[in-house]
Design a protein around this motif. Sequence first.
Motif, PDB file in Angstrom:
ATOM      1  N   UNK A 242      -6.139  -3.901   4.985  1.00 53.99           N
ATOM      2  CA  UNK A 242      -5.847  -2.475   4.889  1.00 53.99           C
ATOM      3  C   UNK A 242      -5.662  -2.043   3.452  1.00 53.99           C
ATOM      4  N   UNK A 243      -5.898  -0.765   3.192  1.00 51.45           N
ATOM      5  CA  UNK A 243      -5.838  -0.260   1.814  1.00 51.45           C
ATOM      6  C   UNK A 243      -4.461   0.248   1.423  1.00 51.45           C
ATOM      7  N   UNK A 244      -3.586   0.527   2.397  1.00 46.26           N
ATOM      8  CA  UNK A 244      -2.260   1.077   2.094  1.00 46.26           C
ATOM      9  C   UNK A 244      -1.286  -0.075   1.866  1.00 46.26           C
ATOM     10  N   UNK A 245      -1.186  -0.507   0.600  1.00 43.05           N
ATOM     11  CA  UNK A 245      -0.386  -1.689   0.276  1.00 43.05           C
ATOM     12  C   UNK A 245       0.752  -1.381  -0.683  1.00 43.05           C
ATOM     13  N   UNK A 258       0.638   4.981   0.535  1.00 44.16           N
ATOM     14  CA  UNK A 258       1.814   4.425   1.196  1.00 44.16           C
ATOM     15  C   UNK A 258       1.659   2.912   1.247  1.00 44.16           C
ATOM     16  N   UNK A 259       2.550   2.259   1.981  1.00 40.98           N
ATOM     17  CA  UNK A 259       2.459   0.806   2.170  1.00 40.98           C
ATOM     18  C   UNK A 259       2.349   0.473   3.650  1.00 40.98           C
ATOM     19  N   UNK A 260       1.831   1.393   4.449  1.00 40.40           N
ATOM     20  CA  UNK A 260       1.847   1.224   5.905  1.00 40.40           C
ATOM     21  C   UNK A 260       1.078  -0.009   6.363  1.00 40.40           C
ATOM     22  N   UNK A 261      -0.037  -0.334   5.704  1.00 42.75           N
ATOM     23  CA  UNK A 261      -0.821  -1.490   6.142  1.00 42.75           C
ATOM     24  C   UNK A 261      -0.135  -2.810   5.790  1.00 42.75           C
TER      25      UNK A 261
END
Length: 507
Positions: A242-245, A258-261
Amino acid sequence: MICKLISLDRLVPDQEIKEGHTLTIGRNRRCKIKDLKCSRSFCELTISNKRLKIKFLKDARIVTMKSGDLFQGPGFGYKIKMIDTIANDEDGIDGFVWKEADDNKALIGSLSGGGKSSPKIAAFDFDFTLIGTKTGQPFPNDENDWKLMNPNLPKFLRQLIEQDYRLVIFSNQKGISLKKVDVEEVKKRFAAALRSINLPCLVLIAPNDDFNRKPATGLWDHFVTQIQPETKIDYKQSFYVGDAAGRKKSGVKAADFSASDLLFASNCGLNFLVPEKFFDHMHRNTLFSYKFDSKEMPIPEKFYKFDSKSMETNFLLKNRLTSEKIRHPKNLNSILPSPHCLIFCGLPATGKTKFYENYLESLNYGHVSMDELRNISKCFKKADELVRQRKNFVIDNTNVTKSSRLEWIKFCKENDYTPVLLHFDLPIQHLLHNNRFRQITKLHKPVPNVAIYSMRNKFEEIGPDECSKQFQVNFVVEFGDDKQKFQQFYFIYCIVNYLHSENPSHS
């Protein structure tokens, strides 16, 4: 039954409507009609008795049309094609089979049966992991605004399947519940992109802001327990991309939204890769020999995860003046004169109301709550009623200022009640965690995070001279039998961005 509207103008896209849904034709972003004579909401289309029903919104006139008819208006023209999905399209729209799960809280799509069960899972985010936008914008303009993030993606995913991996996509699409995007448009974008790859895969979409939305684990839990319950996951070899890191800005590369992934992978116990790392491994053919190491992508300390081991659970109250610990509030009756009033003070989401429900309601304490009564005058009116009954009661308000606490202390003394301050105090990250937990489980109405920050700034420390009897409340997590199913969501990362947690993400 599906109605396809085949446009007669190459600048106006085709449209599609499913039975039970409504489509608005007009000068809007979806229809791309430019003629100013066409209003933004020119007419509404539905399907009735295998025919297209058209309601013109200006005069409420209704007409019906059949397959093969021409439907024309200012700036547009469509040829109508009615399709019986039961008879002619067993594979679903665009070759995809879609269904709803968890009482319509999740959408599940599958191509070619969704792939076979496997202990090895190759899981992916969708937007800006597998596909981007042709326009380069963070939001797609329509279902056709997509492109593969890497031209070799089909080959890479095929290699995963050859290594007995099952391809599963987990995607947040909150825009559906916010009415910012049509659910059918989202489905068509997924179907078109994944059909271009043309490999068996499964898609799980979270359309709401609930326990299915990443980083919460609802979608993963559904996959493991409902879709392939007989197959034990090999967590050492399974991974999520995932790209949200939560990465900071680096040179010309913008910070992650965000950091959702990253947090989702951690919550699920999956190894994690960002897309660039995944594509690099696949290009160099090193993924299948790669030893995952969480230290390569550590979770920043600012992200909060509740750790019950760090908190004492053998007492619920501590005397703020003597440090004496009390195991249960019922023991207060033996050390406090009656009648007495417990004056709660603490920020939202510190567990004040839950403390009353779990421990004091059964002891027959009265309850005066600003959340229920909405204004202070009604609170004092109810307190007067309880005083007339000479009943012990609680003031379930925030009482963050000395003046607000003094007001209740004065009220108690005027009515020969013993005032007792109960301070509910938690770190700000724990408060935001609690507030987010309320939001995703719907167990309690959350408050805007900005209100928590605002009250924290207004909070005035409780002095030893304010009240002769004051206690610190120890936070202990307890779930009733009817709420056990939500317990797992408390012990995970809930918040993806503390500084901008009020802002919606791109998906």
